[in-house]
Design a protein around this motif. Structure first.
Motif, short mmCIF file in Angstrom:
data_model
loop_
_atom_site.label_atom_id
_atom_site.label_comp_id
_atom_site.label_asym_id
_atom_site.label_seq_id
_atom_site.Cartn_x
_atom_site.Cartn_y
_atom_site.Cartn_z
N PRO A 52 -7.58 0.02 -20.68
CA PRO A 52 -6.17 -0.26 -20.94
C PRO A 52 -6.00 -1.27 -22.08
O PRO A 52 -6.92 -2.00 -22.43
CB PRO A 52 -5.66 -0.83 -19.63
N TRP A 53 -4.79 -1.30 -22.59
CA TRP A 53 -4.42 -2.23 -23.63
C TRP A 53 -4.67 -3.65 -23.15
O TRP A 53 -4.44 -3.95 -21.98
CB TRP A 53 -2.93 -2.01 -23.93
N GLU A 57 -12.77 -4.36 -25.91
CA GLU A 57 -14.17 -3.96 -25.81
C GLU A 57 -14.24 -2.45 -25.79
O GLU A 57 -13.27 -1.79 -25.45
CB GLU A 57 -14.81 -4.50 -24.52
N ARG A 58 -15.38 -1.91 -26.11
CA ARG A 58 -15.49 -0.45 -26.15
C ARG A 58 -15.80 0.17 -24.81
O ARG A 58 -15.41 1.28 -24.51
CB ARG A 58 -16.54 -0.05 -27.17
N GLY A 59 -16.55 -0.52 -24.01
CA GLY A 59 -16.89 0.03 -22.70
C GLY A 59 -17.11 -1.11 -21.74
O GLY A 59 -17.44 -2.21 -22.15
N ILE A 98 -2.85 -10.25 -21.85
CA ILE A 98 -1.60 -9.49 -21.90
C ILE A 98 -0.50 -10.41 -22.40
O ILE A 98 -0.19 -11.43 -21.79
CB ILE A 98 -1.22 -8.94 -20.50
N GLY A 99 0.09 -10.05 -23.56
CA GLY A 99 1.15 -10.87 -24.14
C GLY A 99 0.71 -12.31 -24.38
O GLY A 99 1.49 -13.24 -24.20
#
Ligand SMILES: [Zn+2]
Length: 112
Positions: A52-53, A57-59, A98-99
């Motif tokens: 999610p946003w 990281e890629r994974g 987040i934010g």
């Protein structure tokens, strides 16, 4: 270091984390708080590639671990080659932003 609190059922000894209103094993409601102790052992894991946003990281490896006193917890596994049964030490880190607000969670690193 900040850690988690788990709950042991006074009737049957079942350990739960997170908190549940009733014991998942026997249905009683009387618990004593306990903290995870000792090393953690990896019980199972999954690798997430669609994140999610707010996660840069890629994974990620997400796993369930069990401590020596039977507390089980979900957290990030900081290993690219996780193995069931591997010993881990517990940490507490930013897992998502987040934010501009940091959210913290459990993370586990292999013990070398
Ligand atoms: Zn119980």
């Amino acid at each position: 270091m900040k850690t988690i609190t788990a709950y042991r059922c006074k009737a049957c000894g079942n350990v739960m984390y997170p908190y549940h209103f009733r014991c998942l094993n026997c249905g009683e409601r009387d618990f004593e708080p306990i903290e995870p102790q000792g090393k953690a052992r990896l019980l199972t894991y999954t690798i997430l590639n669609e994140l999610p946003w707010g996660i840069d990281e890629r994974g990620r490896v997400l796993g369930i671990v069990e401590f020596e006193n039977h507390v089980k917890a979900l957290g990030l596994i900081e290993s690219e080659q996780p193995k069931i049964g591997m010993k881990l030490e517990v940490g507490w880190r930013t897992v998502r932003v987040i934010g501009g607000e940091k959210m913290y969670g459990l993370s586990f690193k292999p013990i070398r």
